[in-house]
Scaffold this active site. Structure first.
Site, PDB file in Angstrom:
ATOM      1  N   LYS A 139       0.847  -1.192   0.000  1.00 22.26           N
ATOM      2  CA  LYS A 139       0.000   0.000   0.000  1.00 22.26           C
ATOM      3  C   LYS A 139       0.881   1.239   0.000  1.00 22.26           C
ATOM      4  CE  LYS A 139      -3.279   2.690   2.760  1.00 22.26           C
ATOM      5  NZ  LYS A 139      -4.098   2.782   3.977  1.00 22.26           N
ATOM      6  N   GLU A 189      -9.087  11.815  12.624  1.00 25.80           N
ATOM      7  CA  GLU A 189      -8.363  10.605  13.043  1.00 25.80           C
ATOM      8  C   GLU A 189      -7.508  10.812  14.292  1.00 25.80           C
ATOM      9  OE1 GLU A 189      -5.689   6.999  11.117  1.00 25.80           O
ATOM     10  OE2 GLU A 189      -6.340   8.672   9.873  1.00 25.80           O
ATOM     11  N   GLY A 206      -9.899   3.755   4.248  1.00 30.23           N
ATOM     12  CA  GLY A 206     -11.021   3.397   3.403  1.00 30.23           C
ATOM     13  C   GLY A 206     -12.088   4.466   3.522  1.00 30.23           C
ATOM     14  N   GLY A 354      -4.943  13.305   0.533  1.00 31.51           N
ATOM     15  CA  GLY A 354      -4.308  12.097   0.037  1.00 31.51           C
ATOM     16  C   GLY A 354      -5.299  10.965  -0.125  1.00 31.51           C
ATOM     17  N   LYS A 373     -11.831  15.255  -0.295  1.00 34.38           N
ATOM     18  CA  LYS A 373     -11.295  15.471   1.043  1.00 34.38           C
ATOM     19  C   LYS A 373     -10.873  16.927   1.249  1.00 34.38           C
ATOM     20  CE  LYS A 373      -9.688  10.734   1.824  1.00 34.38           C
ATOM     21  NZ  LYS A 373      -8.518   9.825   1.863  1.00 34.38           N
TER      22      LYS A 373
END
Length: 384
Positions: A139, A189, A206, A354, A373
């Site tokens: 990833k 977050e 996700g 991102g 975003k």
């Protein structure tokens, strides 16, 4: 005093500042105004910055201030300078959104400049997919940035208050950094919180854009939850947090399956890690740094993904996808991932976003995710 440090030397100079720093968590709002020390230094090696932090807290207490606080911004690449702000005291209040806070900040856009063009971003995504096909990486998180120049300067505190009003469930922050610049944002977050021996982390990975249509959001939530690609991406992050935090805990628990976390503009897969720390566990900042950078903002494996980003992303992220937050002199604190954020420099604001790239990712879709975003920060400003 302002302390500027590098791996080669440190330079001390006198400079009184009165720069506000704010951090609005979900359970309390923190604000600090009397800045006593400012340190600019890389966070690697850890020994040097830990010595500086201990020395600053001890010096402030020796001056008769019993309640000092560190409010800091740490970059994505910890070999670059971070900013550690030490305040003599702080106010900690329960969340309250004032009706006096502006809903938007009126402004006129003078110029817009992309630091990463769409074509370059999509090319980097293809390079990342090629690396995954050869089993070099699992990833990679790639980002873009855009600069907006306005016809006037904006008050940092006004921007912060607008963010709080628009994003009451986020971790809103305003932190002074170099040369009267501020980073600000509404991060969804929580990287790590520590309160005495209790530790918590709420990683996200996700996502889907949020719509104004309840029907569309319900469809997007179902699609996200059932997406093998997004669940796979999310699992990287959960496994990483569990692996790195569990050794510091005498007991811990983690979500068995992710839930959907809703922000003002996005839907995210969300999991929670909670634990009881051992007596010799590090302070809040060092625990957070042990997790940084997570696969949610970097990739897997970490070292390979980070080097790919530095080689191919095409600009310097600096504070974007780093961490920011606060810590008191007892080692308690909260640290969040620096996403949904901007860099304020007089009348120019740089915004970032991102997307996580895994096998099966589509370059055009990932670009559109970054655009969605970025809307969290753009919503602060009302174009005239």
């Amino acid at each position: 005093m302002t302390i500027k440090a590098s791996s080669a030397h440190q330079r001390l100079r006198s400079h009184h500042q009165d720069q506000i720093a704010c951090f609005a968590g979900k359970n309390h709002h923190i604000s600090a105004r009397h800045l006593i020390h400012k340190i600019h230094m890389p966070i690697n090696p850890h020994t040097a910055y830990n010595q500086q932090i201990a020395r600053c807290f001890n010096n402030i207490k020796a001056q008769g201030h019993s309640n000092p606080i560190l409010i800091a911004a740490i970059p994505f690449d910890t070999t670059q300078n971070g900013t550690l702000n030490f305040y003599s005291d702080f106010d900690k209040t329960t969340p309250a959104i004032s009706h006096n806070y502006p809903s938007h900040i009126p402004t006129t856009l003078v110029h817009k400049k992309a630091l990463v063009e769409r074509q370059a971003f999509e090319h980097s995504v293809q390079l990342a997919l090629n690396a995954m096909a050869s089993d070099k990486i699992q990833k990679i998180v790639l980002s873009q940035a855009t600069e907006y120049k306005f016809n006037q300067q904006h008050n940092p505190e006004h921007i912060f208050n607008t963010l709080v009003k628009q994003n009451p469930d986020a971790y809103n922050f305003l932190i002074p950094i170099e040369e009267n610049q501020y980073i600000f944002g509404a991060s969804p977050e929580l990287l790590l919180s520590r309160q005495q021996q209790q530790v918590r982390s709420n990683p996200l990975a996700g996502s889907r854009p949020r719509s104004s249509s309840a029907t569309q959001n319900s469809h997007s939530e179902t699609e996200l939850y059932q997406s093998a690609k997004d669940r796979h991406e999310h699992q990287f992050v959960i496994d990483n947090i569990r692996h790195k935090l569990s050794s510091y805990c005498s007991q811990f628990s983690a979500s068995e399956t992710p839930e959907i976390l809703t922000t003002s503009t996005m839907l995210h897969l969300s999991s929670v890690f909670q634990g009881q720390l051992k007596d010799n566990a590090p302070d809040a900042l060092n625990l957070a740094l042990h997790l940084h950078p997570t696969p949610a903002v970097c990739g897997t494996p970490t070292t390979t993904a980070r080097q790919f980003i530095l080689n191919h992303e095409g600009y310097n992220r600096h504070y974007y996808s780093g961490l920011n937050g606060w810590m008191d002199a007892n080692g308690n604190g909260e640290w969040v991932v620096t996403i949904r954020n901007g860099l304020l420099n007089h009348n120019t604001i740089r915004l970032y976003a991102g997307a996580g790239i895994v096998a099966g990712s589509d370059a055009a879709t990932e670009w559109l995710e970054t655009e969605a975003k970025m809307q969290t920060m753009l919503n602060v400003f009302q174009q005239q």
